[in-house]
Design a protein around this motif. Structure first.
Motif, short mmCIF file in Angstrom:
data_model
loop_
_atom_site.label_atom_id
_atom_site.label_comp_id
_atom_site.label_asym_id
_atom_site.label_seq_id
_atom_site.Cartn_x
_atom_site.Cartn_y
_atom_site.Cartn_z
N UNK A 73 0.83 -1.20 0.00
CA UNK A 73 0.00 0.00 0.00
C UNK A 73 0.87 1.25 0.00
N UNK A 74 1.95 1.22 0.78
CA UNK A 74 2.89 2.33 0.79
C UNK A 74 3.57 2.49 -0.57
N UNK A 75 3.90 1.35 -1.18
CA UNK A 75 4.55 1.38 -2.50
C UNK A 75 3.62 1.91 -3.58
N UNK A 76 2.32 1.81 -3.33
CA UNK A 76 1.34 2.30 -4.30
C UNK A 76 0.89 3.72 -4.01
N UNK A 77 0.63 4.03 -2.74
CA UNK A 77 -0.04 5.26 -2.37
C UNK A 77 0.59 6.55 -2.86
N UNK A 78 1.79 6.85 -2.36
CA UNK A 78 2.44 8.11 -2.73
C UNK A 78 2.78 8.18 -4.22
N UNK A 79 3.36 7.12 -4.82
CA UNK A 79 3.58 7.17 -6.28
C UNK A 79 2.29 7.38 -7.06
N UNK A 80 1.19 6.77 -6.62
CA UNK A 80 -0.08 6.94 -7.32
C UNK A 80 -0.55 8.39 -7.25
#
Length: 247
Positions: A47-54
């Motif tokens: 989720x962290x790997x997705x959240x900010x980049x998204x």
């Protein structure tokens, strides 16, 4: 920018990436955690790997592209961002189906989100602006939420985690409440005004945008219910601590 009609399939690449991160978290980063918390922690890491980049990608896709209307044709960049998020939600859905099959709320949330993103990306090929704004609103709290979740899972065993949990709870709840309880409903209202005007009917079938509206409104209401319960729980915790000090 050129709209996307055909391209190299990037979804499997993103899906493989999130699978790799999940396995790395489960068998590497959190290998010493208890079997009870390892799956949840691994889910938090993807989720962290997705959240900010998204958030960054979606913002760039909206700011730098000329297609910003609710019925505009999707651009290559916008579709790439949608694929990125579809891959994440597929991976996290798999996590819930394996480790938390009775967590109906999150499973339903992921299925609904996948429906909106997938129909926009692969069926109608228009209207990516709205899902991308909702993606930003949904993921801008990701860092706070996942850090708070990890601290909550560890607080009983690690004093530092307990302190971090106490420190983050209030600002996270305030931030989440503003985003999901104020900004989200305002944007959904704008969506509704546009779609119900009929201006998108020639490119986005009515049944599609009605489905989007129903799903988004339900997601907003459930988010408000979730954060409301956390506010009540926080109040009870703080009240209990005060009462214990006075004894």
């Amino acid at each position: 920018m050129e709209t996307l009609t055909s391209s190299v399939p990037i979804l499997p690449v993103f899906l493989s990436m999130f699978l790799f991160i999940y396995l790395l978290a489960y068998f590497g980063v959190f290998r010493n955690w208890s079997s009870k918390h390892r799956p949840e922690a691994s889910s938090c890491l993807i989720s962290l790997a997705h959240g900010t980049p998204a958030v960054i990608l979606a913002t760039c896709a909206m700011v730098t592209q000329s297609q910003r209307g609710f019925a505009s044709a999707n651009t290559i960049f916008q579709n790439l961002v949608l694929d990125f998020s579809i891959a994440y939600f597929l991976m996290d859905l798999l996590h819930y189906l394996i480790f938390s099959p009775y967590d109906i709320l999150f499973i339903a949330h992921h299925l609904a989100t996948l429906f909106v993103f997938s129909t926009c990306r692969y069926l109608v090929l228009h209207g990516a602006f709205a899902p991308l704004v909702l993606l930003v609103l949904g993921e801008v709290t990701s860092v706070c939420q996942n850090t708070w979740t990890l601290a909550n899972a560890w607080k009983a065993d690690v004093p530092t985690a307990a302190k971090l949990y106490d420190l983050l709870s209030l600002p996270f709840f305030v931030f989440y409440s503003i985003v999901r309880g104020l900004a989200g409903p305002l944007f959904v209202y704008e969506m509704g005004v546009f779609y119900f005007s009929g201006e998108a009917d020639n490119v986005i079938p009515r049944w599609v945008w009605i489905s989007w509206m129903v799903i988004v409104i339900m997601a907003i209401l459930l988010s408000i219910l979730w954060i409301s319960n956390l506010w009540v729980e926080l109040y009870r915790e703080r009240t209990r601590k005060v009462e214990n000090k006075l004894k």
